[in-house]
Design an enzyme around this catalytic site. Structure first.
Site, PDB file in Angstrom:
ATOM      1  N   ARG A 232       0.736  -1.222   0.048  1.00 38.35           N
ATOM      2  CA  ARG A 232      -0.179  -0.269  -0.124  1.00 38.35           C
ATOM      3  C   ARG A 232       1.060   1.268   0.107  1.00 38.35           C
ATOM      4  NH1 ARG A 232      -3.535  -2.639  -1.759  1.00 38.35           N
ATOM      5  NH2 ARG A 232      -5.565  -3.103  -0.975  1.00 38.35           N
TER       6      ARG A 232
ATOM      7  N   HIS B 214      -0.895  -0.106 -10.121  1.00 36.57           N
ATOM      8  CA  HIS B 214      -1.628  -0.786  -9.064  1.00 36.57           C
ATOM      9  C   HIS B 214      -2.005  -2.026  -9.794  1.00 36.57           C
ATOM     10  CE1 HIS B 214      -3.588  -1.071  -4.883  1.00 36.57           C
ATOM     11  NE2 HIS B 214      -3.453  -2.452  -5.366  1.00 36.57           N
TER      12      HIS B 214
ATOM     13  N   GLU C  88      -3.814   7.502  -5.560  1.00 39.82           N
ATOM     14  CA  GLU C  88      -4.078   6.619  -6.870  1.00 39.82           C
ATOM     15  C   GLU C  88      -5.547   6.979  -7.395  1.00 39.82           C
ATOM     16  OE1 GLU C  88      -3.772   2.533  -5.780  1.00 39.82           O
ATOM     17  OE2 GLU C  88      -1.788   2.624  -4.940  1.00 39.82           O
TER      18      GLU C  88
HETATM   19  C1  8YV Z   1      -6.667  -4.817  -6.062  1.00 43.31           C
HETATM   20  C2  8YV Z   1      -5.165  -5.118  -3.772  1.00 43.31           C
HETATM   21  O1  8YV Z   1      -6.051  -3.589  -6.588  1.00 43.31           O
HETATM   22  O2  8YV Z   1      -6.475  -7.006  -3.057  1.00 43.31           O
HETATM   23  C3  8YV Z   1      -5.751  -6.133  -2.809  1.00 43.31           C
HETATM   24  O3  8YV Z   1      -5.705  -5.560  -1.693  1.00 43.31           O
HETATM   25  O4  8YV Z   1      -4.554  -4.064  -3.677  1.00 43.31           O
HETATM   26  C4  8YV Z   1      -5.490  -5.414  -5.483  1.00 43.31           C
HETATM   27  O5  8YV Z   1      -5.457  -6.938  -5.425  1.00 43.31           O
HETATM   28  C5  8YV Z   1      -7.810  -4.079  -5.774  1.00 43.31           C
HETATM   29  O6  8YV Z   1      -8.229  -4.180  -4.528  1.00 43.31           O
HETATM   30  C6  8YV Z   1      -8.817  -4.153  -6.843  1.00 43.31           C
HETATM   31  O7  8YV Z   1      -9.704  -5.088  -6.559  1.00 43.31           O
END
Ligand code: 8YV
Length: 324
Positions: free
Chosen positions: A237, A285, A266
């Site tokens: 993160r 991301h 982001e």
């Molecule tokens: C995705 C993520 O960007 O699972 C997570 O925590 O950061 C990623 O796999 C996201 O949350 C979009 O669905």
């Protein structure tokens, strides 16, 4: 009558159908105040919430008095006010097992592309600059045999250690809240204090969730401790890193390069100084973003919501203690 749910992320057709077999579904674009106002009745009657990448906070919960379960298409749940969910005894489901290997692949891609300057030199080729045999100004640095430091030895950290140890013959250091005997046995990983890892690693790879404890964990003093030749990678993160301190470290040559899949804001603002630095690989991301893995995450999240609303929570639950 079927329970009502709010869906705030597009789903593949077959998964949408599966969801509709169990629930009356209202699909919305996002969870913004405008959307909430537009679909006020649907939010007021919904017992379930399914989606990702939007804030689920106390203000939203107020508009959803019937909510019993939320299901996020992600492993990370820093978008959720877990305390507020707990007070209301609302279940929070996530997808911890669906994306491990894919995110570890992304981490390795960041290691390789920063070390070998893959993006930068590929752009130079496209710009027509490859007009003689290349010299040291196009060279990168080795990956194999170098020391990889992993900060956060969860499932993804383990999968990265496996790649580094078996695939690239890299000594692995790690820092985590607990010792991981399995990582030590299988990948010869050595536990060390964060400061030791920062000082010794050639590649410092961060794969931590965002919590009050990890916010800005890596800042000015951490970058100072790293080798000047160190390459810094973050695919957990963004706010775990003080981005301003990272930019300073890159601009002042305190570290060699950075590979980043996550950012404090982001999408990354187009005027971010990170985008002007040739020694930065910045990705949008994409950690879990393959067709296969995103499908598996969405399928898991759908099944999680069905299980939660049917009172059959056995796995993938962040707060199982609130079960009624
Ligand atoms: C995705 C993520 O960007 O699972 C997570 O925590 O950061 C990623 O796999 C996201 O949350 C979009 O669905």
């Amino acid at each position: 009558m079927k329970p009502s749910v709010i869906l705030y992320k597009a789903l593949p057709d077959d998964l949408r159908k599966r969801l509709e077999e169990h629930f009356t579904v209202t699909q919305v674009e996002n969870l913004s105040p405008d959307t909430l106002a537009q679909y006020a009745d649907a939010f007021a009657s919904a017992e379930g919430l399914l989606g990702s990448s939007e804030k689920v906070d106390a203000a939203l919960l107020k508009k959803m008095p019937k909510l019993r379960a939320t299901s996020t298409i992600s492993v990370g749940y820093d978008n959720f006010d877990v305390d507020a969910l707990n007070v209301r005894k609302i279940l929070l489901m996530h997808t911890p097992f669906a994306l491990t290997e894919t995110v570890a692949d992304t981490l390795m891609a960041l290691v390789l592309s920063t070390a070998r300057r893959v993006v930068e030199v590929a752009e130079r080729v496209k710009a027509g600059e490859w007009n003689k045999s290349i010299g040291p100004d196009w060279f990168g640095v080795d990956v194999h045999g170098k020391t990889l430091g992993i900060v956060g030895m969860g499932r993804i950290g383990m999968a990265l250690a496996q790649r580094a140890h078996f695939g690239f013959n890299m000594p692995v250091l790690y820092n985590a809240r607990h010792h991981h005997p399995e990582a030590e046995e299988r990948f010869n990983a050595r536990y060390c204090e964060l400061n030791t890892l920062l000082q010794e690693a050639d590649y410092v790879c961060l794969i931590l969730p965002l919590t009050d404890e990890t916010h800005h964990l890596i800042g000015k003093s951490a970058f100072k401790k790293m080798k000047k030749s160190a390459i810094f990678i973050n695919a957990g993160r963004g706010p775990v890193v003080d981005e301003k301190a990272l930019i300073d470290a890159l601009q002042n040559g305190a570290i060699h390069a950075a590979g980043l899949d996550v950012f404090e804001q982001e999408p990354l603002p187009v005027d971010s100084p990170l985008l002007t630095l040739p020694n930065v690989v910045a990705l949008p991301h994409i950690g879990s973003a393959t067709h296969e893995t995103r499908y598996n995450m969405a399928a898991t999240a759908v099944d999680n919501l069905i299980a939660a609303l049917e009172g059959r929570v056995e796995k993938n639950c962040v707060n199982p203690q609130v079960r009624q």
